[in-house]
Design an enzyme around this catalytic site. Structure first.
Site, PDB file in Angstrom:
ATOM      1  N   TYR A  31      -1.551  20.365  32.463  1.00  0.00           N
ATOM      2  CA  TYR A  31      -1.734  19.443  33.409  1.00  0.00           C
ATOM      3  C   TYR A  31      -2.307  18.616  33.884  1.00  0.00           C
ATOM      4  CZ  TYR A  31       2.982  17.746  30.027  1.00  0.00           C
ATOM      5  OH  TYR A  31       3.614  17.951  29.321  1.00  0.00           O
ATOM      6  N   HIS A  68       5.771  26.560  26.876  1.00  0.00           N
ATOM      7  CA  HIS A  68       4.943  24.747  26.348  1.00  0.00           C
ATOM      8  C   HIS A  68       5.348  24.358  23.996  1.00  0.00           C
ATOM      9  CE1 HIS A  68       2.104  20.895  28.005  1.00  0.00           C
ATOM     10  NE2 HIS A  68       3.041  21.136  26.750  1.00  0.00           N
ATOM     11  N   SER A 124       9.201  24.290  24.433  1.00  0.00           N
ATOM     12  CA  SER A 124       9.162  22.689  23.785  1.00  0.00           C
ATOM     13  C   SER A 124       8.365  22.509  22.315  1.00  0.00           C
ATOM     14  CB  SER A 124       8.098  22.565  25.050  1.00  0.00           C
ATOM     15  OG  SER A 124       7.587  21.090  24.438  1.00  0.00           O
ATOM     16  N   ASN A 125       8.305  21.765  21.598  1.00  0.00           N
ATOM     17  CA  ASN A 125       7.329  21.789  20.587  1.00  0.00           C
ATOM     18  C   ASN A 125       8.461  22.843  19.650  1.00  0.00           C
ATOM     19  OD1 ASN A 125       6.095  19.293  20.811  1.00  0.00           O
ATOM     20  ND2 ASN A 125       5.049  20.839  22.737  1.00  0.00           N
ATOM     21  N   PRO A 160       8.414   9.646  24.998  1.00  0.00           N
ATOM     22  CA  PRO A 160      10.464   8.748  23.892  1.00  0.00           C
ATOM     23  C   PRO A 160      10.043   7.060  23.950  1.00  0.00           C
ATOM     24  CG  PRO A 160      10.209   8.795  27.162  1.00  0.00           C
ATOM     25  CD  PRO A 160       8.880   9.743  26.623  1.00  0.00           C
ATOM     26  N   LEU A 161       9.207   6.199  24.520  1.00  0.00           N
ATOM     27  CA  LEU A 161       8.120   5.962  23.922  1.00  0.00           C
ATOM     28  C   LEU A 161       7.044   5.165  23.940  1.00  0.00           C
ATOM     29  CD1 LEU A 161       9.344   4.040  28.008  1.00  0.00           C
ATOM     30  CD2 LEU A 161      10.534   3.888  26.055  1.00  0.00           C
TER      31      LEU A 161
END
Length: 339
Positions: free
Chosen positions: A86, A145, A193-194, A243-244
């Site tokens: 990131y 990741h 993750s993923n 999540p949004l």
């Protein structure tokens, strides 16, 4: 409907006994986690989708992460989600240092690979960089990741120290490295993750530790309910990112955006809550933890205040069926396409 009711009851009982900072509930991790590692159900995401030219959504770097995390901690948030990928870890470290909050009160998640490679030594090296950038002696949770790159990517699969050179072997080698870090008590919990079902099964084949967490895109427009059930079956906590629905990134793709959906707004009005709080509650009642990304302090306050109401079974179903997930474009690439 019965399943929702039973699941919410179990989650409610667990969470009612687990209140942390600002009355934010937490969930105790299982599998590859030290005893009594408790993960707050909401954290702040710190990875943006946009670039420095303002294209694609919010641009996050060390400066924006510093400002956001400083606000988050001041408001009572204690979980922070980041990644070596990131470019925000140094800013996060500065915000934590200035907050003077004891390290043991914080829960930090970071991630390794595959942008900087998968494989055993690559994973060890990346973890050491994470510790250096975050200026901490340990990370609470480290995830792989992604299980690999999509076919056709201009970044080729690394040989990951030979064998068959497959992504399967690479992620197994990365997992082996995380296991060794965990066994050496250099990290409190490890996960992925993923990872779709087939990727998780590659880890299961090692007949060793199972992931404590699987962080995957999940929101009302894209929810893999079968994957959630599979993770629950194996005591893997499901962690939703975006999540949004990443409204800044999907502004020109989805009409309406998740938080502008009429059905979600209608449910929110019944409870006198915002659409964001309503969606976060929908996730919580499924036993799913989240890390919504925001720079806005008002949104942070909302994200820390959705624990005092309950959605009915009919409302849960209403939100789950606002759209057919297969009919929309995901926020992120589809991990199912990674071999």
């Amino acid at each position: 409907m019965v399943a929702y009711k039973k699941l919410f009851f179990l989650v409610f009982i667990a969470l009612s006994l687990s209140l942390a900072q600002r009355d934010v509930p937490f969930i105790t991790l299982h599998n590859a986690a030290e005893r009594d590692v408790r993960m707050p159900v909401v954290g702040i995401g710190t990875g943006g989708y946009g670039n420095a030219q303002g294209q694609g959504g919010e641009f996050w770097n060390d400066t924006t992460a510093y400002n956001a995390v400083k606000q988050w901690l001041a408001l009572g948030g204690r979980r922070i989600d980041t990644s070596i990928d990131y470019g925000t870890q140094k800013g996060i470290a500065q915000a934590i240092i200035e907050s003077k909050i004891p390290r043991e009160e914080l829960f930090i998640t970071s991630k390794v690979g595959p942008r900087f490679g998968l494989g055993y030594q690559e994973t060890i090296d990346q973890y050491n960089t994470i510790l250096e950038e975050l200026q901490t002696q340990y990370v609470d949770l480290v995830l792989i990741h992604w299980p690999g790159w999509l076919n056709g990517s201009d970044t080729p699969s690394p040989n990951c120290n030979e064998t068959d050179g497959s992504w399967k072997h690479c992620r197994q080698e990365s997992w082996r490295a995380l296991e060794d870090l965990f066994k050496a008590k250099k990290v409190r919990a490890i996960g992925v993750s993923n990872f779709e079902k087939q990727h998780l099964e590659d880890i299961f084949e090692l007949n060793s530790l199972l992931p404590s967490v699987n962080q995957v895109e999940f929101h009302p427009y894209w929810h893999e309910d079968d994957l959630v059930a599979f993770c629950k079956q194996h005591d893997i906590l499901f962690n939703a990112y975006s999540p949004l629905g990443a409204p800044d990134h999907m502004a020109t793709t989805w009409k309406p955006l998740v938080l502008s959906n009429a059905d979600i707004i209608a449910v929110a009005k019944v409870h006198q809550k915002s659409p964001a709080q309503t969606v976060l509650r929908w996730l919580l009642q499924q036993g799913i933890v989240t890390n919504p990304r925001t720079m806005n302090p008002d949104h942070m306050r909302e994200n820390l205040d959705y624990f005092n109401f309950q959605l009915k079974e009919t409302e849960m179903k209403q939100i789950s069926t606002v759209i057919n997930p297969s009919s929309v474009k995901k926020v992120c690439p589809d991990p199912n396409l990674i071999p």
